[in-house]
Write an enzyme that holds these catalytic residues in place. Structure first.
Site, PDB file in Angstrom:
ATOM      1  N   TYR A 156      40.346  42.056  36.434  1.00  0.00           N
ATOM      2  CA  TYR A 156      41.070  40.854  36.563  1.00  0.00           C
ATOM      3  C   TYR A 156      40.707  40.567  38.222  1.00  0.00           C
ATOM      4  CZ  TYR A 156      45.154  37.888  37.433  1.00  0.00           C
ATOM      5  OH  TYR A 156      45.986  36.770  37.704  1.00  0.00           O
ATOM      6  N   LYS A 160      38.659  36.925  39.293  1.00  0.00           N
ATOM      7  CA  LYS A 160      39.503  35.996  40.250  1.00  0.00           C
ATOM      8  C   LYS A 160      38.604  35.818  41.511  1.00  0.00           C
ATOM      9  CE  LYS A 160      42.867  34.955  37.899  1.00  0.00           C
ATOM     10  NZ  LYS A 160      42.960  33.606  37.152  1.00  0.00           N
TER      11      LYS A 160
END
Length: 259
Positions: A156, A160
């Site tokens: 994750y 990002k």
């Protein structure tokens, strides 16, 4: 509510069936914008469109998996057929599947990277190519995990951090062609999903104590920042990653008592 001057603008929002994307779609619609509600779930997209129409707004529900180039292309084309040329795009679709790095499978890695990073790029490229014809604004939803690491979320966080690269590169490529590209970096947002994962005690001890404003973000907090970036009030803002985190990333000692 602040008027961001979005009346009659056509705005496409991915991941608009729930969470931050839903808040963006609803808030923009109350401003008089015409909204393309794009989501993987047809039921969720339809539900948001119903809310918008019942409040007197204009919206269309579009189903697309942002990992699928053809589906994103079809959604953008249908948006312009129904609502008119795009003025703004919000790439909000994303997933989080926590897992320890040492046991994270390639499939688990790919699911998050393909949705959060490749999906953001496809949305930006396909919808952004339409914006280049007349100017506009693109906002990608990142995360405070795109500013620092997070145990159990290596995939994750990587996705990002990658979003920041997309935003800054496109801002440079497209700035002189009339398209602004920015991102917001939300901290923890008070949603049913967050409440299902964390107890009140865990939130208080792990997040709120480190957040100078002393509360979780609301989806509306994120929506207001995104609408600002879509608006002419941000006419000289591009290539930025705006933390909307209540001060969570302001420093290393947020939970230290005054002495």
């Amino acid at each position: 509510m602040i008027d961001f001057g979005l009346r009659d603008r056509v705005i496409l929002v991915t991941g608009a069936g729930s969470g931050i994307g839903r808040a963006v779609a609803l808030h923009a619609a109350t401003q008089g914008a015409r909204i393309a509600v794009v989501d993987f779930s047809e039921a969720d997209a339809d539900g948001v469109v119903t809310e918008i129409k019942e409040a007197g707004g204009t919206a269309v529900a579009l189903v697309a998996d942002v990992r699928a180039e053809a589906e994103v292309e079809a959604a953008v084309s249908r948006c312009e057929e129904v609502l008119g040329p795009l003025d703004g795009v919000v790439a909000c679709a994303g997933i989080s599947r926590p897992a320890p790095a040492e046991s994270l499978t390639l499939e688990g890695w790919s699911q998050v990277i393909d949705t959060n990073l490749t999906g953001a790029f496809l949305t930006a490229r396909i919808a952004g190519s339409r914006l280049l014809a007349r100017g506009g604004s693109l906002v990608v939803v990142s995360s405070v995990d795109g500013l620092g690491g997070h145990a159990g979320r290596v995939h994750y966080s990587a996705s990002k951090f990658g979003v920041a690269g997309i935003v800054k590169s496109l801002a440079i490529e497209w700035g002189r062609r009339g398209v602004r590209v920015n991102a917001v970096a939300p901290g923890p947002v008070d949603t049913p999903l967050l409440r299902a994962i964390h107890s009140d005690e865990a939130l208080a001890g792990g997040i709120l104590v480190r957040t100078p404003l002393g509360r979780l973000a609301l989806p509306a907090d994120q929506a207001n920042a995104i609408l600002f970036l879509l608006s002419d009030a941000a006419a000289f803002v591009t290539g930025t990653l705006l933390p909307v985190d209540g001060g969570l990333t302001a420093g290393c000692f947020n939970d230290e008592p005054l002495s």
